[in-house]
Scaffold this motif. Structure first.
Motif, PDB file in Angstrom:
ATOM      1  N   GLY A  80      25.443 137.546  31.623  1.00  0.00           N
ATOM      2  CA  GLY A  80      26.721 137.820  30.963  1.00  0.00           C
ATOM      3  C   GLY A  80      27.845 136.326  30.939  1.00  0.00           C
ATOM      4  N   GLY A  82      27.257 133.624  29.272  1.00  0.00           N
ATOM      5  CA  GLY A  82      27.338 133.071  28.172  1.00  0.00           C
ATOM      6  C   GLY A  82      26.275 132.272  27.479  1.00  0.00           C
ATOM      7  N   LYS A  83      25.353 132.254  28.243  1.00  0.00           N
ATOM      8  CA  LYS A  83      23.937 131.323  28.069  1.00  0.00           C
ATOM      9  C   LYS A  83      23.450 131.435  26.610  1.00  0.00           C
ATOM     10  CE  LYS A  83      22.011 132.659  31.379  1.00  0.00           C
ATOM     11  NZ  LYS A  83      22.520 133.960  31.932  1.00  0.00           N
ATOM     12  N   THR A  84      23.027 132.745  26.319  1.00  0.00           N
ATOM     13  CA  THR A  84      22.546 133.180  25.092  1.00  0.00           C
ATOM     14  C   THR A  84      23.579 132.879  23.896  1.00  0.00           C
ATOM     15  OG1 THR A  84      21.360 135.013  26.020  1.00  0.00           O
ATOM     16  CG2 THR A  84      21.832 135.260  23.673  1.00  0.00           C
ATOM     17  N   THR A  85      24.919 133.104  24.191  1.00  0.00           N
ATOM     18  CA  THR A  85      25.974 132.755  22.958  1.00  0.00           C
ATOM     19  C   THR A  85      25.817 131.273  22.811  1.00  0.00           C
ATOM     20  OG1 THR A  85      27.085 134.763  23.674  1.00  0.00           O
ATOM     21  CG2 THR A  85      28.276 133.151  22.315  1.00  0.00           C
TER      22      THR A  85
HETATM   23  N1  LIG Z   1      27.952 140.036  19.434  1.00  0.00           N
HETATM   24  C1  LIG Z   1      28.696 140.249  20.333  1.00  0.00           C
HETATM   25  N2  LIG Z   1      29.747 141.001  20.364  1.00  0.00           N
HETATM   26  C2  LIG Z   1      30.386 141.139  21.500  1.00  0.00           C
HETATM   27  N3  LIG Z   1      30.482 140.480  22.818  1.00  0.00           N
HETATM   28  C3  LIG Z   1      29.203 139.781  22.802  1.00  0.00           C
HETATM   29  C4  LIG Z   1      28.323 139.715  21.717  1.00  0.00           C
HETATM   30  N4  LIG Z   1      27.344 138.976  22.319  1.00  0.00           N
HETATM   31  C5  LIG Z   1      27.612 138.771  23.743  1.00  0.00           C
HETATM   32  N5  LIG Z   1      28.846 139.422  23.908  1.00  0.00           N
HETATM   33  C6  LIG Z   1      29.369 139.262  25.325  1.00  0.00           C
HETATM   34  O1  LIG Z   1      29.526 137.827  25.607  1.00  0.00           O
HETATM   35  C7  LIG Z   1      29.016 137.837  26.990  1.00  0.00           C
HETATM   36  C8  LIG Z   1      28.043 136.670  27.310  1.00  0.00           C
HETATM   37  O2  LIG Z   1      27.093 137.219  26.839  1.00  0.00           O
HETATM   38  P1  LIG Z   1      25.549 136.210  26.497  1.00  0.00           P
HETATM   39  O3  LIG Z   1      25.905 135.094  26.096  1.00  0.00           O
HETATM   40  O4  LIG Z   1      24.502 137.187  26.076  1.00  0.00           O
HETATM   41  O5  LIG Z   1      25.287 135.963  28.229  1.00  0.00           O
HETATM   42  P2  LIG Z   1      23.939 135.780  28.884  1.00  0.00           P
HETATM   43  O6  LIG Z   1      22.974 135.139  28.245  1.00  0.00           O
HETATM   44  O7  LIG Z   1      24.441 134.577  29.783  1.00  0.00           O
HETATM   45  O8  LIG Z   1      23.610 136.931  29.784  1.00  0.00           O
HETATM   46  C9  LIG Z   1      28.757 138.992  27.462  1.00  0.00           C
HETATM   47  O9  LIG Z   1      30.034 139.470  27.972  1.00  0.00           O
HETATM   48  C10 LIG Z   1      28.554 139.943  26.329  1.00  0.00           C
HETATM   49  O10 LIG Z   1      28.858 141.187  26.603  1.00  0.00           O
END
Ligand SMILES: Nc1ncnc2c1ncn2[C@@H]1O[C@H](COP(=O)(O)OP(=O)(O)O)[C@@H](O)[C@H]1O
Ligand SMILES: [Mg+2]
Lengths: 214, 255
Positions: free
Chosen positions: B39, B41-44
């Motif tokens: 959570g 933000g790495k994937t984002t």
């Molecule tokens: N498409 C989306 N819509 C709403 N919230 C999102 C979306 N994608 C990710 N999030 C939120 O953004 C935050 C970071 O997510 P993510 O980048 O997946 O983290 P990580 O990869 O580090 O686990 C999380 O709180 C997640 O719920």
């Protein structure tokens, strides 16, 4: 009247059922795909319009639609009646396109987004992704529900009689009424059983062909 | 000149601020590992680099060319984005292979389509040959004609890596490439990534495999709640200056 004359006459009339079946598939499937894209459009008015049309068409009897297509233009706008068969074909294509569109939509929306995204990061265009990645997977998913629609369509073709298109059941009924014969009616049942049997075999074959992937 | 320069990237989903002021640079041939709890933000961040998400703020430069700038609406057009994302490759956590294609076809599909659409003059034969070489490099020489469902997770992920490499990206991104795998299958995947690092492939790797990150990376970023909370060489980040949040995170992943 000899049996072979009657059978020949029934077979002649069955061409009408067969024509409705194939024309509905040929035009209804592509139209259904277009309607599916309309009902998934990002443009809200188009989406609302398409979904309303689909709701009306699916929510009312095909028989009623056939009658309205035939008489409607004349009674409402003073237009000349169109040929009976054209009216039936038009109603069938529109009706089935709406059913097909919902199946397409379900199939497309059930695709995991990861497939599209994988194509995107490889620099594929939306078009390429649809035709080269998504389509076959969607087809695989929708073969069973489409199969059900096709089999329903085979049987529905006889509804064209409501505007006096002489299809196979209508012909057989005339023999019952005027010649007191029941077997022509039973033989139409054989016709429908053979048609849906062949379809079932074909669909099973398609399912098998597509079973090489998950 | 750095191969990648990321300036002040910010991204919100609705009210939720997911990335805030992310900046870093990457030199050609470097491997950057991104760690951080779920959570953070790495994937984002990876999705922003690959234009699967469009950042609200900031800019991205590759080899000095501006790929994206939030101030500049031109860089948001679909066709441009499609070309620009070719600077990056992305290997997904759950592979996302195309199920109806063999391993080799998965690797060659996009290249074939591109050669055809843009008349690059590349022959199909050459593309296929290159695809085979990539799969051989991944240790999959006897799996080329298999469909994804006939492969183990580790094999599928290596096909996905070959598929990304086939597009010759400047920077290859991995989003937790081993976290969907059974533990005994992670080794082979980590090994091919390590080989790529040894061959000076520029990579950004999001991972929970701390030992691997330490071994393979030139630099490490620790993300916490959408910001870069710590950054430096692996020695610096892991040994010399593990800030409290990082120490806590390391404790959790090692268990
Ligand atoms: N498409 C989306 N819509 C709403 N919230 C999102 C979306 N994608 C990710 N999030 C939120 O953004 C935050 C970071 O997510 P993510 O980048 O997946 O983290 P990580 O990869 O580090 O686990 C999380 O709180 C997640 O719920
Ligand atoms: Mg993640």
């Amino acid at each position: 009247m000899s049996a072979s004359v009657i059978i020949n006459r029934l077979l002649e009339c069955s061409w009408l059922n067969i024509e409705i079946f194939f024309v509905t598939l040929l035009l209804g499937l592509p139209l259904g795909l277009i309607i599916a894209f309309g009902s998934m459009s990002k443009f809200a008015p188009l989406r609302a319009f398409t979904q309303t049309v689909v709701w009306i068409i699916r929510g009312t009897p095909l028989m009623l639609q056939v009658i309205i297509v035939y008489y409607g233009p004349g009674l409402m706008f003073g237009m000349k009646l169109m040929p009976r068969m054209d009216a039936a074909l038009l109603a069938f294509v529109i009706n089935y396109a709406c059913y097909f569109s919902e199946i397409f939509r379900g199939g497309i929306q059930s695709m995991p987004v990861g497939q599209r995204e994988a194509g995107e990061v490889l620099g594929m265009t939306k078009r390429q992704i649809f035709f080269k990645v998504t389509l076959l997977q969607v087809i695989k998913r929708i073969v069973p529900p489409m199969g059900n629609e096709f089999i329903t369509l085979v049987k529905d073709t006889s509804l064209a009689r409501i505007i006096a298109n002489k299809e196979i059941i209508m012909m057989a009924q005339e023999y019952a009424a005027s010649n007191g014969l029941i077997w022509p009616l039973f033989s139409t049942a054989v016709f429908f059983l053979i048609a849906s049997g062949l379809l079932t075999l074909l669909l099973n074959y398609a399912e098998k062909k597509l079973s090489y992937f998950n | 000149m750095p191969i990648l320069e990321v300036n002040n990237i910010g991204k919100s989903f609705g009210e939720t601020r997911v990335l805030e002021n992310i900046s870093f640079t990457l030199e050609e041939g470097e491997v950057l590992s991104i760690i951080g709890s779920s959570g953070s933000g790495k994937t984002t961040l990876l999705r922003c680099l690959n234009f699967l998400e469009i950042p609200d703020q900031g800019s991205i430069y590759v080899r000095g060319n501006k790929l994206f700038c939030s101030e500049d609406p031109i860089t948001r057009s679909e066709e441009e984005i499609r070309r620009k994302r070719l600077h990056f490759g992305l290997v997904f956590q759950n592979f996302n292979l195309f199920p109806q294609y063999t391993a080799l076809e998965n690797v060659t599909l996009a290249r074939k389509l591109m050669a055809k659409a843009e008349k690059t003059g590349e022959t199909e034969q050459a593309i296929i040959e290159e695809g085979k070489q990539l799969l051989i490099k991944m240790g999959l020489e006897d799996r080329m004609e298999n469909y994804p469902h006939q492969l183990s997770g580790g094999q599928q992920q290596r096909v996905a890596i070959a598929r990304a490499l086939a597009m010759k990206p400047d920077i290859l991104c991995f989003d937790e490439p081993t976290s969907a795998l059974d533990p005994e299958l992670t080794g082979a995947v980590l090994k091919v990534i390590k080989d790529l690092a040894d061959q000076k492939t520029t990579m950004i790797i999001v991972t929970h495999e701390i030992d691997f990150a330490r071994d393979v990376s030139s630099r490490v970023i620790f993300m916490d709640r959408g910001v870069v909370a710590q950054e430096g060489t692996p020695q610096y980040v892991f040994d010399e200056a593990p800030i409290p949040r990082l120490a806590e995170f390391l404790g959790q992943v090692k268990r």
